[in-house]
Every structure is written in structure tokens, then in C-alpha cells.
Design a protein around this motif. Structure first.
Motif, PDB file in Angstrom:
ATOM      1  N   GLN A 112       0.828  -1.210   0.000  1.00  0.00           N
ATOM      2  CA  GLN A 112       0.000   0.000   0.000  1.00  0.00           C
ATOM      3  C   GLN A 112       0.862   1.260   0.000  1.00  0.00           C
ATOM      4  OE1 GLN A 112      -2.549  -0.289   3.391  1.00  0.00           O
ATOM      5  NE2 GLN A 112      -3.828  -1.893   2.502  1.00  0.00           N
ATOM      6  N   ARG A 116       1.224   3.907  -3.138  1.00  0.00           N
ATOM      7  CA  ARG A 116       0.846   5.324  -3.040  1.00  0.00           C
ATOM      8  C   ARG A 116       2.035   6.262  -3.183  1.00  0.00           C
ATOM      9  NH1 ARG A 116      -1.374   5.648   2.429  1.00  0.00           N
ATOM     10  NH2 ARG A 116      -1.126   3.423   2.578  1.00  0.00           N
ATOM     11  N   HIS A 117       3.211   5.788  -2.794  1.00  0.00           N
ATOM     12  CA  HIS A 117       4.408   6.635  -2.776  1.00  0.00           C
ATOM     13  C   HIS A 117       5.540   5.940  -3.543  1.00  0.00           C
ATOM     14  CE1 HIS A 117       2.302   8.857   0.359  1.00  0.00           C
ATOM     15  NE2 HIS A 117       2.174   7.725   1.029  1.00  0.00           N
ATOM     16  N   SER A 118       5.407   5.849  -4.843  1.00  0.00           N
ATOM     17  CA  SER A 118       6.399   5.127  -5.646  1.00  0.00           C
ATOM     18  C   SER A 118       7.793   5.739  -5.525  1.00  0.00           C
ATOM     19  CB  SER A 118       5.966   5.073  -7.106  1.00  0.00           C
ATOM     20  OG  SER A 118       5.797   6.376  -7.610  1.00  0.00           O
TER      21      SER A 118
END
Length: 185
Positions: A112, A116-118
Motif C-alpha cells: 500500500q 501510493r508513494h512510488s
């Protein structure tokens, strides 16, 4: 596949050496804590029980009168030892029924989070450092080691990151708590 004698010896060493380190920590605690060792041992055990973590054990320890450096070094040492055990023994560790749920939670969280924060995947060691540094439930050495292993990070670097972040986090929290309690009293 042939199993070499040296491989078995290393595996046994990696399985039991963290327990030797834990025993040394307990021996040091006996020496340093004096008559307060029951309190210190209780706090050390509490550190492993969710929802407790450094964010609750450190303020409690300082409120009970333990020196900030003492409790900070104790909990950081516990993170160092437990993360070393997990990193060295992850395949064995992951087979324990109790740990399957923890590992699944860490895997879900990392999917998750990195979904959301690649950008954070490019900064995995820094992200891992910040994960351990910020005192929050589940951000200790065991979870960080599992996360590092799941992300296929170099285990030596992961361990160094965990030790440094835990030490800094514990010291900051201990002395901040001590300062606040000094002001309030």
C-alpha cells in the motif's frame, strides 16, 4: 543439493548468536540496574507486547525514575538483537504461525505504501530509517527487518539502518520525555 558442513555451522551460529547477545544484554542489565532489574526486565518484556513500543515504554521508564540513557540504550540494543535474528533467520522465522500474520501485515503495508508513494522505493534505506526513527506502533526492529527482507534490501545495510535509527529515536524520545517531565515537576 549437497549441504556443506560449514553452511550448517553458520546457520546454527546465526540461529543462536542473537540469543547469546540477548543473554549478554540481560547480564549487563543486572549489573547496571542493580535492585531495579525487575522493573527494567518488565519494561523490556512490555516492549514486545503490542500496542506498547518505544513511544510508550520510554516515557513510562523515565516516569519510574530510570535514566534516559539507560532505557534508550536498552531498547535500541533490543532492536539491534531482534532485527539481527530476523535478518539472519527470516526463512525459518517466517514459518512460525505467530509471525505469518505479522509478515502478512508488513507485506500489505509495504504494498500500500509503495503503491501510493512510488518515489519512496528509490529511497528505500532512507524510508526504512524514517520508519524506525518515528516512534509509532509497529516501527521497531522486527518490523523493519521484515520490511527490509521483503524489499530484498542488503541485510547488512538494513541492520545498520535499523540500529542507527533506533538509537537516535530512543535517545531523542528519552531525553525529550525527561525534559518535559523536568519542566512539569
Amino acid at each position: 543439493m549437497e549441504i556443506k558442513r560449514g553452511d550448517v555451522q553458520v546457520a546454527i551460529l546465526k540461529l543462536f548468536l542473537p540469543f547469546v547477545f540477548g543473554g549478554l544484554l540481560l547480564a549487563i542489565e543486572d549489573f547496571v540496574s542493580g535492585e531495579r532489574w525487575p522493573q527494567v526486565y518488565s519494561l523490556m518484556a512490555l516492549y514486545f507486547v503490542p500496542p506498547f513500543g518505544k513511544e510508550s515504554v520510554i516515557p513510562l521508564a523515565i516516569a519510574l525514575g530510570l535514566h534516559p540513557l539507560h532505557i534508550a540504550l536498552t531498547l535500541a540494543s533490543m532492536d539491534a538483537i531482534t532485527s539481527l535474528f530476523v535478518l539472519w533467520n527470516f526463512p525459518l522465522f517466517s514459518r512460525l504461525p505467530l509471525m505469518r500474520g505479522v509478515i502478512r501485515k508488513v507485506e500489505d503495508w509495504s504494498e500500500q505504501f509503495f503503491g501510493r508513494h512510488s518515489w519512496a522505493r528509490k529511497l528505500t534505506y532512507l524510508s526504512l530509517f524514517l520508519f524506525v526513527l518515528v516512534p509509532a506502533q509497529g516501527s521497531g526492529g522486527v518490523s523493519a527487518a521484515i520490511l527490509g527482507y521483503i524489499l530484498s534490501l542488503d541485510s547488512r545495510r538494513v541492520w545498520v539502518v535499523i540500529v542507527l535509527a533506533s538509537l537516535l529515536s530512543c535517545l531523542l524520545l528519552a531525553y525529550l520525555t525527561n525534559g518535559i517531565l523536568s519542566i512539569l515537576s
